[in-house]
Design a protein around this motif. Structure first.
Motif, mmCIF file in Angstrom:
data_model
loop_
_atom_site.group_PDB
_atom_site.id
_atom_site.type_symbol
_atom_site.label_atom_id
_atom_site.label_comp_id
_atom_site.label_asym_id
_atom_site.label_seq_id
_atom_site.Cartn_x
_atom_site.Cartn_y
_atom_site.Cartn_z
ATOM 1 N N GLU A 14 0.828 -1.204 0.000
ATOM 2 C CA GLU A 14 0.000 0.000 0.000
ATOM 3 C C GLU A 14 0.863 1.254 0.000
ATOM 4 N N SER A 15 1.969 1.237 0.735
ATOM 5 C CA SER A 15 2.836 2.417 0.779
ATOM 6 C C SER A 15 3.482 2.677 -0.583
ATOM 7 N N ALA B 53 2.829 5.983 -2.852
ATOM 8 C CA ALA B 53 3.955 6.790 -3.313
ATOM 9 C C ALA B 53 3.858 7.059 -4.808
ATOM 10 N N VAL B 54 3.545 6.009 -5.581
ATOM 11 C CA VAL B 54 3.434 6.149 -7.035
ATOM 12 C C VAL B 54 2.266 7.065 -7.396
ATOM 13 N N SER B 55 1.157 6.925 -6.680
ATOM 14 C CA SER B 55 -0.004 7.791 -6.920
ATOM 15 C C SER B 55 0.317 9.245 -6.599
ATOM 16 N N ILE C 273 8.763 2.841 4.845
ATOM 17 C CA ILE C 273 7.424 3.409 4.631
ATOM 18 C C ILE C 273 7.364 4.920 4.851
ATOM 19 N N PRO C 274 7.959 5.473 5.932
ATOM 20 C CA PRO C 274 7.858 6.926 6.130
ATOM 21 C C PRO C 274 8.438 7.754 4.973
ATOM 22 N N ALA C 275 9.441 7.213 4.269
ATOM 23 C CA ALA C 275 10.072 7.948 3.162
ATOM 24 C C ALA C 275 9.962 7.181 1.852
ATOM 25 N N MET C 276 8.876 6.419 1.692
ATOM 26 C CA MET C 276 8.751 5.566 0.514
ATOM 27 C C MET C 276 8.702 6.379 -0.773
#
Length: 256
Positions: A141-142, A146-148, A241-244
């Motif tokens: 999900e992360s 990020a891509v979105s 995840i925090p900086a994905m």
């Protein structure tokens, strides 16, 4: 025991039936699924050699310039040892299993289902099918978020037969195809393709195919020769995840 009852049971008429009831049908890769398998005895006593459960999907195979769907088994579980089910007897067997981390997501036309069967000697094996809704786990999900956030929109998601160089435990891979509709990569990339290779629920390798937009004669020639595509691999974990977004964006920028 009636002769005709034996004949009917051998072709599935009046024979034992199986029904799997899952506690939930929405699950993420790596999560546990619980439920019960109910067996209802038929008109006569039957020997059940085993109860088995398979996790399945379908994927696209290309052969002789034709595309067709083929069923792929993700996992298989044997639930019981041999036992006898008496006429009209009802048995309930608790079940639990963990969805493999490489189970495809049910996005687009991809379906995943649990098939439960009774292995009955000298008879048609009764079966039951239950569909699952497989959603991204926290790490997947992360990556999607990020891509979105970078301006990409998912255009297509399909399971396809895996080339031998990409084949792991399963004979197929799930490919996610994105197109840039806004942000820094609109006009620079034609598309971005992602394939996940989970090592666990908290660690996975991502293969990215960065498809650059053709610019000028050189770019057109490169596109014609398929030299405008770059494949790159990156490993991510829940710690990222925090900086994905920053991690994914840095990789894409290197090859766009």
């Amino acid at each position: 025991m009636s002769f005709f009852n034996k004949i009917f049971a051998s072709v599935g008429i009046g024979a034992a039936k199986v029904d799997t009831k899952l506690e939930r049908d929405t699950v993420a890769p790596g999560e546990e699924i619980r439920g019960v398998v109910e067996i209802q005895g038929g008109n006569l006593e039957q020997q059940i050699d085993a109860i088995y459960l398979t996790l399945n999907t379908s994927y696209i195979v290309e052969k002789d310039d034709k595309r067709f769907h083929q069923t792929g088994q993700i996992d298989r579980f044997r639930l019981t040892e041999p036992f006898t089910i008496r006429p009209n007897e009802r048995k309930q067997i608790p079940i639990s299993f963990r969805l493999p981390s490489d189970t495809p997501l049910t996005i687009g036309r991809t379906k995943v289902w649990v098939a439960t069967g009774l292995d009955v000697k000298n008879a048609v094996d009764p079966t039951d099918k239950d569909y699952l809704r497989v959603v991204p786990n926290q790490l997947m999900e992360s990556v999607f978020n990020a891509v979105s956030d970078m301006g990409f929109r998912l255009r297509e998601a399909e399971c396809e037969q895996a080339p031998y160089r990409l084949r792991r435990r399963l004979p197929f891979i799930q490919e996610f195809e994105f197109v840039p509709i806004s942000g820094a990569f609109r006009g620079r990339l034609d598309e971005l393709e992602l394939v996940f290779f989970p090592n666990s629920s908290s660690d996975m390798e991502i293969m990215m195919q960065v498809d650059r937009r053709a610019r000028g004669l050189t770019g057109l020639l490169a596109e014609a020769l398929e030299m405008d595509e770059t494949n790159v691999r990156v490993t991510v974990s829940t710690a990222d995840i925090p900086a994905m977004r920053q991690k994914i964006e840095n990789v894409i920028r290197q090859f766009s």
